[in-house]
Scaffold this motif. Structure first.
Motif, short mmCIF file in Angstrom:
data_model
loop_
_atom_site.label_atom_id
_atom_site.label_comp_id
_atom_site.label_asym_id
_atom_site.label_seq_id
_atom_site.Cartn_x
_atom_site.Cartn_y
_atom_site.Cartn_z
N PRO A 279 0.79 -1.23 0.00
CA PRO A 279 0.00 0.00 0.00
C PRO A 279 0.83 1.29 0.00
CG PRO A 279 0.09 -0.86 2.22
CD PRO A 279 0.89 -1.81 1.36
N TYR A 282 -0.92 4.87 0.00
CA TYR A 282 -2.37 4.66 0.03
C TYR A 282 -3.07 5.79 0.79
CZ TYR A 282 -2.42 3.88 4.99
OH TYR A 282 -2.33 4.10 6.34
N ILE A 326 -9.33 -1.79 -1.99
CA ILE A 326 -8.22 -2.61 -2.47
C ILE A 326 -8.56 -4.09 -2.37
CG2 ILE A 326 -5.86 -3.34 -1.92
CD1 ILE A 326 -5.24 -0.43 -1.20
N CYS A 346 4.00 3.66 5.07
CA CYS A 346 3.89 3.32 3.65
C CYS A 346 4.35 4.43 2.71
CB CYS A 346 2.45 2.92 3.33
SG CYS A 346 1.93 1.44 4.23
#
Length: 410
Positions: A279, A282, A326, A346
């Motif tokens: 991710p 994200y 997702i 991330c």
């Protein structure tokens, strides 16, 4: 040598005869050859084209009379778009054309996207359009390697201004046809998504490691068009495996940012391509930095990446929405999927102490992923940051396991 390159020149020859003829003359004047295609409906060209409008309509499983009788220009041009796309592909496959140039306003551009979209990566595709670069053009319809030039001052008739655009485009498509190195895929290809090294840097370690294993690596900048190109190639089976580590375009699509279309993160799965997913970014939504921030994102912490692009942080509840989206996309995959969940962050700005660090938001995303991940997806929690070496080592271990098992083919 160069004279053997043939360019498909397509457009409505009933209304744009002068402009299309000028394009053709420039191509021939530079030693190229021309194959003309008429996609008009009501009128006829001054001189018959190599491919007639009747042939175009028939290639769509229809007829020019059906297009006329529809009484609707949108319906008619969709018939011509479908037919021109099929014929262009057949001409390329038969070795009769080496590039294509299409000219038009909104109607011609709509058709051009169908025609160019039918041709594979590496076939030069040029569109001369009155709406080039316009937000009218949805990213999911723009081919990965299409080139566009604004048809300035060219809505009706030839003049010195529009000739500048037309002549450049004619020279560009012929030059591209002469110079292009068409992908040969002599080594299996891994498709990877990322952003610049200041945000995500796993590709620095992964690319040489994968190349040492006998694979080529193509890294796509996931800022809308890059993701669209990635999806297009994944769906066409160009990749032996994908490492989709920057699915931010999913978040963008959900919250009004730089979208790669509804189909982002679906094409590899539909094509049964082995997927490794993480991710990266994200938690951010990218939007055009020189425009007003979307209403839904106002009041957020933001990072102005440059004058073109600004990223806004998502809140904890919105991150849960992204996690579910997702997982829904990965649930449709017909091939193997491994999801790597770096619980330490991330993107580089999300590290502890970073300007966009949000421990609560990250925890919410991780919690939602644990609960929503499909049974068909292997979830690997990693106690590290996505930019740590441990992340790359986990990815390579999975890659090697799939390689040894024959899941990834050489």
């Amino acid at each position: 040598m160069s004279g053997e390159k043939t360019i498909l020149v397509a457009g409505t020859w009933d209304t744009k005869d002068d402009e299309l003829s000028y394009l053709s003359e420039v191509i021939r004047g530079q030693g190229g050859q021309v194959l003309s295609m008429d996609v008009s409906v009501l009128g006829d060209p001054k001189v018959p084209t190599d491919v007639s409008k009747q042939e175009v309509a028939e290639a769509a499983g229809s007829s020019i009379q059906v297009a006329i009788d529809s009484g609707n220009e949108n319906t008619a041009m969709q018939i011509m778009g479908a037919g021109s796309a099929r014929l262009a592909f057949d001409l390329w496959r038969a070795g009769r054309i080496h590039g294509v140039i299409v000219l038009g306003g909104t109607m011609g551009t709509d058709l051009a996207l169908d025609l160019c979209g039918a041709l594979p990566l590496g076939v030069p595709k040029y569109v001369v359009s009155t709406v080039a670069f316009s937000p009218l053009l949805p990213p999911e319809r723009i081919p990965a390697d299409v080139q566009m030039i604004l048809w300035a001052g060219g809505l009706y008739g030839l003049n010195d201004i529009c000739k500048a655009s037309l002549s450049q485009a004619a020279g560009a498509v012929l030059g591209a046809a002469r110079a292009v190195e068409t992908p040969r895929f002599e080594r299996p290809m891994v498709g990877m998504t990322s952003f610049g090294k200041t945000v995500l840097n796993y590709m620095v370690a992964l690319k040489p490691a994968l190349e040492a294993r006998g694979f080529d690596v193509a890294v796509f900048h996931a800022t809308g068009m890059g993701g669209r190109a990635f999806e297009s190639l994944a769906g066409a089976g160009a990749f032996a495996a994908v490492m989709d580590f920057a699915p931010q375009e999913v978040s963008n699509h959900l919250f009004g940012g730089l979208s790669a279309g509804e189909g982002r993160m679906t094409h590899a799965g539909k094509a049964s391509v082995p997927q490794m997913v993480a991710p990266g970014c994200y938690d951010l939504v990218d939007f055009v930095g020189w425009q007003e921030m979307p209403t839904a994102l106002q009041g957020r912490e933001c990072h102005a990446h440059n004058r073109l692009l600004t990223a806004a942080m998502l809140e904890a509840g919105e991150r849960r929405t992204v996690a579910r989206a997702i997982c829904e996309k990965l649930a449709g995959a017909t091939g193997p999927v491994a999801f790597f969940l770096p619980t330490g962050g991330c993107n580089e700005w999300d590290r502890a102490g970073g300007e966009l660090h949000d421990a609560e938001g990250l925890a919410a995303f991780c919690d939602e992923m644990r609960g929503a991940v499909p049974e068909t997806v292997e979830l690997q929690e990693l106690p590290c940051h996505i930019n740590d070496r441990d992340f790359c080592e986990a990815v390579l271990a999975q890659f090697d396991a799939w390689l040894a098992a024959g899941v990834i083919s050489r």
